[in-house]
Design a protein around this motif. Structure first.
Motif, short mmCIF file in Angstrom:
data_model
loop_
_atom_site.label_atom_id
_atom_site.label_comp_id
_atom_site.label_asym_id
_atom_site.label_seq_id
_atom_site.Cartn_x
_atom_site.Cartn_y
_atom_site.Cartn_z
N ASP B 394 0.88 -1.33 0.05
CA ASP B 394 0.06 0.09 0.17
C ASP B 394 0.83 1.29 0.11
O ASP B 394 0.40 2.42 -0.50
N TYR B 395 1.91 1.09 0.55
CA TYR B 395 2.83 2.36 0.74
C TYR B 395 4.24 2.42 -0.17
O TYR B 395 4.86 3.46 -0.18
N LEU B 396 4.14 1.29 -0.94
CA LEU B 396 5.47 1.31 -1.75
C LEU B 396 5.18 0.95 -3.08
O LEU B 396 4.58 -0.06 -3.35
N THR B 397 5.54 1.79 -3.80
CA THR B 397 5.56 1.60 -5.32
C THR B 397 6.93 1.83 -6.04
O THR B 397 7.86 2.33 -5.54
N LEU B 398 7.12 0.64 -6.82
CA LEU B 398 8.43 0.68 -7.50
C LEU B 398 8.36 0.82 -8.98
O LEU B 398 7.24 0.33 -9.53
N ARG B 399 9.24 1.49 -9.86
CA ARG B 399 9.07 1.71 -11.13
C ARG B 399 10.31 1.46 -11.76
O ARG B 399 11.65 1.72 -10.99
N GLY B 400 10.40 1.00 -13.07
CA GLY B 400 11.51 1.05 -13.66
C GLY B 400 11.22 1.33 -15.22
O GLY B 400 9.93 1.07 -15.57
N GLY B 401 12.33 1.55 -16.03
CA GLY B 401 11.83 1.64 -17.31
C GLY B 401 13.19 1.66 -18.04
O GLY B 401 14.19 1.91 -17.54
N THR B 464 20.82 5.37 -24.35
CA THR B 464 20.16 4.33 -23.64
C THR B 464 19.80 5.10 -22.28
O THR B 464 20.80 5.56 -21.82
N ASN B 465 18.54 4.89 -21.66
CA ASN B 465 18.36 5.42 -20.51
C ASN B 465 17.77 4.30 -19.76
O ASN B 465 16.85 3.79 -20.00
N LEU B 466 18.29 4.07 -18.59
CA LEU B 466 17.80 3.20 -17.55
C LEU B 466 17.22 3.66 -16.36
O LEU B 466 18.17 4.41 -15.83
N ASN B 467 16.12 3.53 -15.72
CA ASN B 467 15.81 4.35 -14.54
C ASN B 467 15.11 3.46 -13.61
O ASN B 467 14.47 2.24 -14.14
N PHE B 468 15.30 3.56 -12.49
CA PHE B 468 14.64 2.82 -11.42
C PHE B 468 14.05 3.72 -10.34
O PHE B 468 15.15 4.53 -10.02
N LEU B 481 9.55 10.34 -2.88
CA LEU B 481 10.03 9.91 -4.12
C LEU B 481 11.59 9.85 -4.49
O LEU B 481 12.10 11.02 -4.13
N ALA B 482 12.22 8.84 -5.06
CA ALA B 482 13.47 8.64 -5.47
C ALA B 482 13.90 7.98 -6.66
O ALA B 482 12.95 6.92 -6.99
N ASP B 483 14.71 8.54 -7.55
CA ASP B 483 14.76 7.98 -8.74
C ASP B 483 16.25 8.14 -9.28
O ASP B 483 16.90 9.08 -8.89
N TYR B 484 16.83 7.05 -9.63
CA TYR B 484 17.93 7.05 -10.34
C TYR B 484 18.12 6.65 -11.62
O TYR B 484 17.47 5.76 -12.24
N THR B 485 18.77 7.44 -12.56
CA THR B 485 18.60 7.28 -13.80
C THR B 485 20.02 7.11 -14.29
O THR B 485 21.17 7.99 -13.92
N TYR B 486 20.54 6.33 -15.07
CA TYR B 486 21.75 5.89 -15.80
C TYR B 486 21.72 6.00 -17.23
O TYR B 486 20.81 5.37 -17.72
N ASP B 487 22.24 7.08 -17.95
CA ASP B 487 22.06 7.09 -19.35
C ASP B 487 23.39 7.17 -20.10
O ASP B 487 24.45 7.72 -19.21
N ILE B 488 23.51 6.54 -21.20
CA ILE B 488 24.71 6.36 -21.88
C ILE B 488 24.40 6.80 -23.37
O ILE B 488 23.44 6.63 -24.01
N ARG B 489 25.47 7.71 -23.88
CA ARG B 489 24.94 8.08 -25.28
C ARG B 489 26.51 7.93 -26.07
O ARG B 489 27.57 8.02 -25.38
N TRP B 490 26.15 7.03 -27.07
CA TRP B 490 27.45 7.01 -28.14
C TRP B 490 27.10 7.50 -29.41
O TRP B 490 26.17 7.60 -30.00
#
Lengths: 602, 1134
Positions: B394-401, B464-468, B481-490
């Protein structure tokens, strides 16, 4: 409440990365003024940037600034199609000395002194200080040549010391004394060898002789200060002597080959040269401008053509060479000093639209043969793909600087020039090997100069003693279309030679007998376009039917002479004015920028 | 490849065919109406937390199975989603409010959301569906052009794969910083808006003032474009959508390049400048050859096509020294594509299942460019995104993309480099240059064959963008709310250059001989003759890219970024009227890049350029960079009875770009709103004034978009052109640049006053904002130092800029009784930027130099120039008895010049423009200027404010009065929309042959606009002055910046016209589709400009291109031409 604690930990963990180190991210790939002055190697890298700008050679790509043939067309050697180049005759809106290079050099000298004493050996310390002072001397001598008095800085001025930045122009003599000191130091301390294509003592000495000869002559003729003239002539002799006495150099290469070689490394005629290489795309375009294919709108003046000495060592008017007075090109090639044949194509062609005599001093003989066979020039002599090396300082110049300085000294109390001096310099150059192709055409080495039998030249400037006249002639033949002619006229105070009102030979080019040599030019569209000047000065204009009488020095009918530049109020052709904008800028800050001598102060 | 993609998408659509779920409870029926009472068809009606859903029919009626207590959700594009609980009745009808007018709608703002009615900052929320939907555009940035007041989008050329230039509120924010808005996708910075597939976008919010953007800190100094992506459905069920767009591109503007008239100009300029011999450059022009050109047109004009071979004798002639051309070639036909094809396909799955929401999408864009001879000139983009969110407890939502974008631009490598590429060469020379033709079966060196022979260059970009992330509902009103994103560009770049040998029309021709080496003679039709005729020539064969120069090059660049955003909000409703919201958070970014390039020369296999097939010199290089930011922010929102609104922000920011001592800074901002219409005394006005709010905000942000070496005397290491005897280049260490002590942050301070008004039951709305943005302590070069300093003055915080402007946005919604719906939106904005302080601030006003970029008191971008009176005519001069000019000596400021005597008493002389050498002499056909200061001469004075001579401000380079509008109509199943966009005022003094009459007249390459309308003795009413060759200068003689020839870049463009048709519900039901739409769309079709027919697009910016920093030598209009697009598409949901 456990989950609250967990979430709080997560929340603040993320913020904890913010320690000082996380934000410490200086540039990774550049050095800076704090970090660079640590090794001799870095110092060498720092000085490397001066090479392409001080030793321009044939330039780079289509950039002709400071390059022979293309950037030295304002003198009495070059005749332009149409209107002749004019002197600056009005104070320009904007013009001022550039001191960017000077700042760079002064930073180098400052950092060597302040930051590198402990790092460098005494020898290295003195060498690099000498290198810095050598470049500074070259830079200041250039500024002084252009503007006369210029503000002198042998330190890095601060951006907040306004009074220092806006200080008055330093008298030329003071500046040149500093140049003298710099050169003397460099001559004493620069290494005799510092690696492939690096400045060494002899390069310094060569350029020092050039700078000192200029200043000595300027002092003698412009300031008429013989005492100062002597100081600099002495330096010129001393510096040239270093080159000569080194025993490393000689006159062993035929003339044209000095300018068309793809690698001058090890050439004994060359004290310093600029190398080009297609593999790294460091190429130039000078050869393309005399490749017999490119049509050009500049050519030799009749005045230059007439000045070449004949192979017997006499002026053309009283030479014993057969038909010496016949200016038909094929004849002139055989009767004149061998440098003539090496400098010009041997047939009049319409690719030279100014003179019809085509310059090929910087184009190899093998490629001439290719074009003569009806092909385009080899690709490395087209566009900006030229890879020929340029001798930025030749041994011949050291010899000519040396003998001229000696001759000048002899007029102001120095020892007389001896035959052995002439033999060691001018006659050594005249004994230069001939190219086999030239010899096959009948070109000969010019007879040695005899100090007691100098040629009688009816056109000699009466103000110039015969020996100096001949030394100057030698220089003109040796350096045609290279850097020196305009500089020479300036230092001799002889810009009057460029006055086309007095000297009609400045307004015509090569001798052409149109009906036999260029019949293809005798077409309807050239009526009233072509004219020839006979030796007696008679001008014949093509009228469509008088082709056979079109025989003489070519002159386009649209030729316009140079506008007057001498003895005009408020015009000094010898020194450049500074701009109005800059004078206004000084005034708006409460300082005074004095206008260059000879120009209106208003 | 494209066909395969089309096919597989169609298959997928079929495979995903699903039947709707069955239910076994009561049947609920009802109608859905719009607020004006008209029935709404196509409204999705879904039972929440189930898979049951349906849509309304044409009468707005629906029928669905449901049990009491379940909630029905009504959703429809353009309307606010509404819910209703099933009670006892089997009848349930609702009225939906249209989206644009709803004040309860929630808008995404910095780190959170806000009810629209309670916004206090300058925020514009974009209607994504209307603005971007179904348009044939490559990215959202292009779609935003004209849609948001205060957001300026410029598309300077037709280069496919290029980014649009975007600015918020004025073009210049600082000189060292970027002035570019921060683009955030789900709170993570992206380098290019092209990375996002417009179809994946859920919402776009533009934050314009400091109060709105300050929570993003020092990178948000010039505004924020906040993009959120689709995250999944709100109700249970799954929707699969497929949409496509097929389009065809053509030139948006006729490129009318001069033919014979341009050569006439070249010849005239040669005569006017007292040139000798023939005129022209590589191809000579004289009076005879001009006659021959006209004869050629009469004889062959309709017989010889633009691509027929060039023939000696007929088309050109060589006299032994000079070449003369007779034939006019057609470089535009040779170089520009007609009907370049582009296609776009998108497939997305959006849904919800229980506690899990998801969205997955895939997109493909294949766009062709305009360069006809290029083997490949195109841009391909694949995008994929996945977003998953689940409520674990009820109190915890997790997300990723994850988000992925793969872009590839292919184009013809320029043999000469992009400093002067084939597009420049289309315009550079006259049309005497053979282009796109062969000679005796052999190819020539021209822009066409150069491009044809060039290898394809590849510019790839993968992102590429990975987020959680997580949302923790600590308490009902406390969320973390807390989000971490790692992105990499070539980024990769691959080019190769083959060795090239062609016939060179530049060089001296060679004799044409037959196989046995005998000279060929031709008649005047160019046919070989048995006897007589002229000796023929041909162009020499030249190996102009040698084997040694042929090479293969590859570069790679990669950038990695870690972004952590964490914040917590706490809502505290003290009582019904006093509501507080507290936000506290942190933002951490670490970024590093590395790059590497290598080149190897001498290709031994030119068909397959590989490093292994190169045997020459190898060169390499590389670079590395890093930076980091850390910020803490807090925000308090207070609202009293939705009437008085207050917001306060504070951010504490640090950047690695400054040394430790000056690294940390505090940035505060405040905003407040007063909802006037909620006051009791306003109740009577309600029928007219439905809503009224006054807003104000003030904020300060630091700008860290500057270089990290500002405070260091850097010394770059580079190769130079001095070689040792083995041909190795010397390396050099640069001169340290001067720096000014104590350089520090630039501060951006924004003040915004605005109001939101809605009238007549919310049908008509008006938003007005006035703003002032100050850039304080702007880093600029110090006051110019004398030349003795030997370097430009060091940079420091010497400047202040002030941009003031206003924005107005209007919207109107109405549905007529007939069922016709009308939706209008329009916006207009303006901004001007003044330099309130520059390095010269302590110099007296009259001594400040007007031509400097930064001058205290100068309006940024002002162009100073002369005021054009007219052209001199013959009777303005005095002639002697022979009809020659009488000359007179004019002395001005000590300089005497002899010039042509002017008629009349006290004539105004223009000797300032003359050279004093009798070549430049003011004559009939030259420009006559107005003697503004009345001193009897036309001069530039000292160029200072105290003495500007006769120059005045003649225009400003920055756009003003930017406007845009959209008219939308819908009737039954049809919808129609027109979008327009324009700029009211912009001026430039251009560069190059397309913009400057006489720029390089010698070459004869110029627009027909100049060539057909310049002064000649028989054309004295011409617009342009007599022909003159500026020899590559952008100003000279009398063609100096002036009122008459400054380019007016104002324009109005119909950006988009769209007609769509939605398949009726009864048909859809039969084929089990939720929605099906077909449409046609025209993009960029109609443009009005004031460029007199010059082949310059009014949006052009000189020298700006993705390919080179001073593209095509900075010459105006010489880039990839702008195109218009006609397209069709379908949009299917099931």
């Amino acid at each position: 409440m456990k989950y609250i604690k967990i979430t709080l930990i997560i929340f603040f963990a993320a913020t904890l990365v913010g320690c000082k180190k996380f934000l410490e991210r200086p540039p990774l790939t550049t050095m800076n003024d704090e970090t660079a002055w640590t090794t001799e190697d870095n110092l060498r890298l720092y000085a490397n940037k001066y090479y392409p700008s001080f030793f321009v050679g044939y330039g780079l790509g289509f950039d002709y600034a400071g390059a022979p043939l293309m950037d030295y067309q304002f003198n009495d050697d070059v005749f332009l199609m149409g209107t002749q180049g004019n002197f600056t005759r009005a104070v320009p809106n904007s013009s001022i000395w550039g001191m960017g290079t000077l700042r760079s050099i002064n930073i180098m000298l400052d950092r060597i002194d302040k930051k590198m004493k402990g790092t460098l050996t005494d020898e290295a310390f003195n060498h690099w200080t000498g290198i810095g002072r050598f470049f500074r001397a070259l830079e200041y001598s250039e500024l002084v040549t252009r503007f006369g008095d210029v503000p002198f800085y042998d330190y890095v001025p601060s951006d907040i010391e306004e009074a220092d930045l806006y200080k008055p122009r330093t008298p030329r003599n003071e500046v040149m004394d500093a140049v003298y000191e710099d050169l003397t130091f460099a001559l004493a301390n620069v290494r005799t060898s510092d690696g492939d294509q690096y400045v060494n003592k002899y390069v310094v000495a060569g350029f020092a002789s050039r700078v000192a000869l200029f200043e000595g002559s300027w002092q003698k003729y412009y300031y008429q200060n013989n005492e100062r003239a002597r100081k600099f002539f002495d330096l010129a002799v001393e510096a040239a002597n270093m080159v000569i006495n080194s025993g490393k150099y000689d006159i062993v290469t035929d003339f044209r080959n000095l300018f068309v070689s793809n690698n001058l490394a090890g050439n004994k005629d060359v004290v310093f040269y600029r190398h080009y290489d297609p593999a790294v795309n460091i190429l130039h375009a000078i050869a393309s401008n005399n490749n017999l294919s490119e049509s050009v709108a500049f050519g030799p003046t009749t005045d230059l053509i007439k000045s070449f000495i004949c192979a017997d060592g006499n002026a053309w008017q009283n030479s014993t060479e057969p038909n010496a007075t016949d200016f038909t090109l094929s004849n002139v090639v055989k009767t004149r000093d061998s440098r003539f044949e090496a400098t010009f194509y041997d047939k009049p062609i319409n690719k030279n639209r100014a003179s019809y005599w085509y310059i090929i001093k910087f184009f190899p003989r093998s490629a001439v043969a290719t074009v003569e066979a009806g092909n385009p020039p080899p690709v490395e002599y087209t566009s900006s793909k030229n890879q020929t090396n340029y001798p930025v300082f030749r041994y011949a110049e050291a010899l000519l600087n040396w003998v001229e300085a000696k001759a000048e000294l002899s007029t102001i109390g120095g020892a007389a020039v001896s035959q052995s001096d002439i033999d060691a310099s001018i006659n050594k150059i005249r004994n230069r090997p001939l190219a086999p192709e030239a010899a096959a055409k009948g070109v000969k080495k010019t007879a040695p100069m005899d100090i007691n039998g100098l040629p009688t030249d009816p056109t000699r400037d009466p103000g110039v003693p015969a020996l100096l006249w001949e030394i100057r002639r030698e220089r003109r033949m040796e350096f045609a279309f290279e850097y020196s002619r305009f500089e020479d006229l300036k230092r001799w105070s002889k810009l009057g030679y460029m006055n086309s009102e007095n000297n009609r030979d400045l307004l015509s080019g090569g001798w052409v007998n149109f009906s036999t040599e260029l019949p293809g030019e005798l077409i309807a569209s050239k009526v009233n376009q072509i004219s020839t000047v006979a030796q007696n000065g008679t001008i014949t204009v093509y009228n469509g039917s008088n082709g056979t009488s079109l025989k003489g020095f070519y002159r386009g009918t649209n030729t316009v002479g140079r506008l007057p530049f001498l003895n005009l109020a408020g015009v000094n052709p010898y020194l450049s004015p500074v701009g109005r904008v800059q004078m206004d800028d000084y005034a708006s800050k409460g300082y005074v920028l004095t206008q260059t001598e000879g120009w209106p102060q208003n | 490849m494209r066909k395969v993609i089309c096919l597989s998408m169609s298959l997928l659509v079929l495979l995903m065919w699903t039947s709707t779920a069955k239910a076994q409870t009561r049947t609920i029926t009802g109608h859905v109406l719009a607020s004006d009472g008209t029935p709404l068809s196509g409204v999705t009606v879904a039972v929440v937390n189930t898979s049951r859903a349906t849509v309304t029919d044409e009468a707005g009626a629906y029928s669905i199975q449901a049990i009491a207590g379940e909630t029905l959700q009504f959703t429809h594009v353009g309307f606010i989603t509404q819910s209703a609980v099933v009670r006892t009745s089997n009848q349930l009808s609702v009225t939906l409010a249209s989206e644009g007018t709803n004040l309860d709608e929630v808008v995404v703002v910095g780190y959170g959301t806000q009810r629209r009615g309670n916004l206090t900052g300058a925020v514009t929320n974009v209607n994504v569906e209307k603005t971007l939907g179904n348009r044939p555009i490559a990215d959202a940035g292009r779609g935003l052009q004209g849609a948001v007041p205060g957001l300026s989008v410029r598309i300077p050329s037709g280069e496919v794969g290029s980014d649009p230039l975007m600015r918020i509120r004025g073009f210049i924010g600082s000189i060292q910083g970027s002035s570019e808005p921060l683009i955030l996708v789900d709170n993570v910075e992206i380098p290019s808006i092209q990375l996002v597939n417009p179809n994946d976008i859920e919402s776009i919010t533009v934050l314009k003032d400091a109060a709105s953007s300050s929570s993003y800190g020092a990178k948000a100094a010039f505004g924020v474009i906040l993009i959120t992506t689709k995250k999944g459905a709100k109700t249970d069920g799954a929707t699969l959508t497929y949409s496509n767009n097929l389009s065809w591109q053509n030139l948006a503007k006729d490129l009318n390049v001069a033919g014979i008239d341009g050569l006439d100009y070249a010849w005239e300029s040669h005569k006017n400048m007292k040139g000798s011999g023939p005129g022209g450059g590589f191809w000579r022009v004289d009076s005879t050859s001009l006659v021959k050109m006209r004869e050629w047109q009469a004889k062959y004009g309709d017989k010889i096509g633009p691509f027929d071979p060039v023939v000696y004798g007929r088309d050109w002639y060589f006299d032994g020294t000079d070449k003369y051309g007779y034939r006019i070639f057609d470089p535009i036909a040779a170089m520009v594509n007609k009907n370049a094809f582009t296609q776009n396909h998108n497939l997305s799955l959006n849904g919800k299942s229980g506690r899990t929401q998801y969205n997955a999408s895939f997109g493909y864009l294949g766009q062709n460019g305009m360069m006809r001879p290029a083997n490949h000139d195109d841009f391909t983009r694949y995008t994929g995104s996945l977003s998953l969110s689940t409520k674990v407890t009820d109190y915890l939502t997790l997300r990723g993309g994850a988000m992925y974008s793969d872009r590839m631009k292919r184009y013809a490598n320029s043999i000469t480099g992009f400093g002067a590429d084939p597009w420049l060469y289309v315009y550079r020379w006259s049309r005497l240059f053979p282009t796109g033709v062969k000679e005796l079966g052999e190819e020539m060196r021209d822009p066409y064959w150069d491009t044809k022979k060039a290898h394809t260059a590849y510019l790839g970009s993968k992102y590429t963008n990975l987020n959680f992330g997580t949302t923790i509902d600590v308490l009902k009103n406390w969320q973390i709310l807390a989000d971490y994103t790692y992105d990499i560009r070539w980024e990769t770049s691959n080019t190769s250059l083959p060795s090239v040998t062609s016939r060179e029309p530049w060089y001296t021709p060679v004799a044409l001989k037959d196989e046995s080496g005998n000279r060929i003679y031709v008649d005047e039709d160019g046919n070989p003759t048995e006897s007589g005729g002229k000796p023929a020539y041909r162009f020499p064969l030249v190996n102009y890219i040698t084997k040694a120069q042929s090479n293969i090059y590859q570069s790679t660049w990669n950038g990695q970024r870690h972004t952590v955003n964490a914040y917590s909000t706490y809502n505290w409703n003290l009582n019904e009227n006093n509501n507080f919201k507290f936000t506290l958070g942190t933002n951490v970014v670490a970024y590093k890049t590395k790059s590497h390039w290598s080149r190897k020369t001498e290709l031994i296999n030119e068909e397959n350029p590989q490093f292994n097939f190169a045997t020459g010199t190898e060169t390499v290089g590389g670079d590395a960079y890093w930076e980091s930011q850390l910020g803490y922010f807090g925000r308090i929102n207070y609202s009293f009875a939705d009437k008085y609104l207050l917001e306060g922000n504070l951010r504490y920011d640090a950047t690695s770009k400054f040394p430790a001592a000056m690294r940390w800074r505090w940035y505060p901002s405040f905003s407040a709103g007063w909802v006037l219409s909620n006051e009791n005394f306003m109740t009577n006005l309600k029928p007219v004034l439905s809503f009224a709010k006054l807003r104000g905000s003030w904020g300060s942000i630091g700008d860290q978009s500057v270089s990290n070496s500002l405070y260091l005397s850097t010394m770059g290491i580079a190769k130079n052109s001095w070689l040792n005897s083995a041909g190795n280049q010397f390396f050099q260490l640069g001169t340290p640049n001067p720096i000014s002590a104590g350089i520090t942050w630039q501060d951006i301070v924004t003040l915004d006053l605005g109001m939101d008004l809605r009238f007549f039951k919310n049908t008509f709305g008006l938003v007005f904002d006035w703003f002032e943005r100050q850039t304080l302590n702007m880093i600029i070069a110090g006051n110019a130092l004398p030349a003795t300093f030997g370097a430009g003055a060091p940079q420091g915080n010497f400047g202040n800029l002030r941009t003031r402007g206003w924005e107005i946005a209007l919207d109107f919604n109405h549905r007529f009784q007939s069922g016709l719906g009308l939706n209008l939106t329009a916006n207009l904005s303006d901004a001007i930027t003044d330099i309130t302080k520059a390095a010269d601030w302590n110099i007296p006003y009259e001594n400040r130099i007007i031509d400097n970029t930064f001058v205290t008191g100068k309006r940024y971008g002002d162009i100073y120039g002369y005021v054009t009176d007219r052209l001199f005519q013959k009777n303005d001069f005095v002639y002697d008895d022979n009809g020659n000019f009488v000359q007179e000596t004019i002395v001005w400021q000590g300089t005497a010049k002899r010039t042509n005597k002017l008629a009349g008493n006290n004539p105004v002389y223009q000797t300032n423009f003359e050279d004093g050498n009798q070549v430049l002499l003011i004559s009939p056909g030259d420009v006559k200027f107005v003697d503004v200061n009345g001193d009897g001469y036309i001069t530039a004075g000292k160029g200072t404010y105290g003495d500007p001579g006769d120059r005045v401000v003649i225009g400003n380079v920055l756009p003003r009065y930017e406007y845009g509008f959209r008219i939308g109509l819908d009737y039954k199943n049809f919808d129609f929309a027109v979008m327009g966009q324009g700029i009211g005022k912009r001026a430039i003094w251009g560069a190059g042959s397309l913009a400057i009459p006489g720029f390089h007249a010698k070459d004869g390459g110029m627009p027909q606009t100049f060539a057909g309308d310049f002064w000649k003795e028989d054309r004295t009413d011409a617009f342009y002055p007599r022909a003159w060759n500026l020899n590559g200068g952008n100003s000279g003689f009398v063609m100096v910046p002036q009122t008459r020839y400054v380019l007016n870049m104002a324009y109005f463009r119909i950006k988009n016209i769209m007609l769509g048709y939605n398949l009726p519900q009864n048909i859809l039901n039969n084929v089990h589709l939720k929605k099906a739409r077909v449409y046609v769309s025209l993009e960029n079709y109609i443009t009005f400009d004031k460029l007199r027919g010059l082949p310059i697009d009014p949006e052009a910016i000189s020298g700006v291109s993705m390919l080179n920093s001073n593209y095509n030598l900075g010459r105006t209009g010489t880039d990839n031409p702008v195109f218009k697009i006609a397209s069709v598409g379908v949009n299917i949901s099931l």
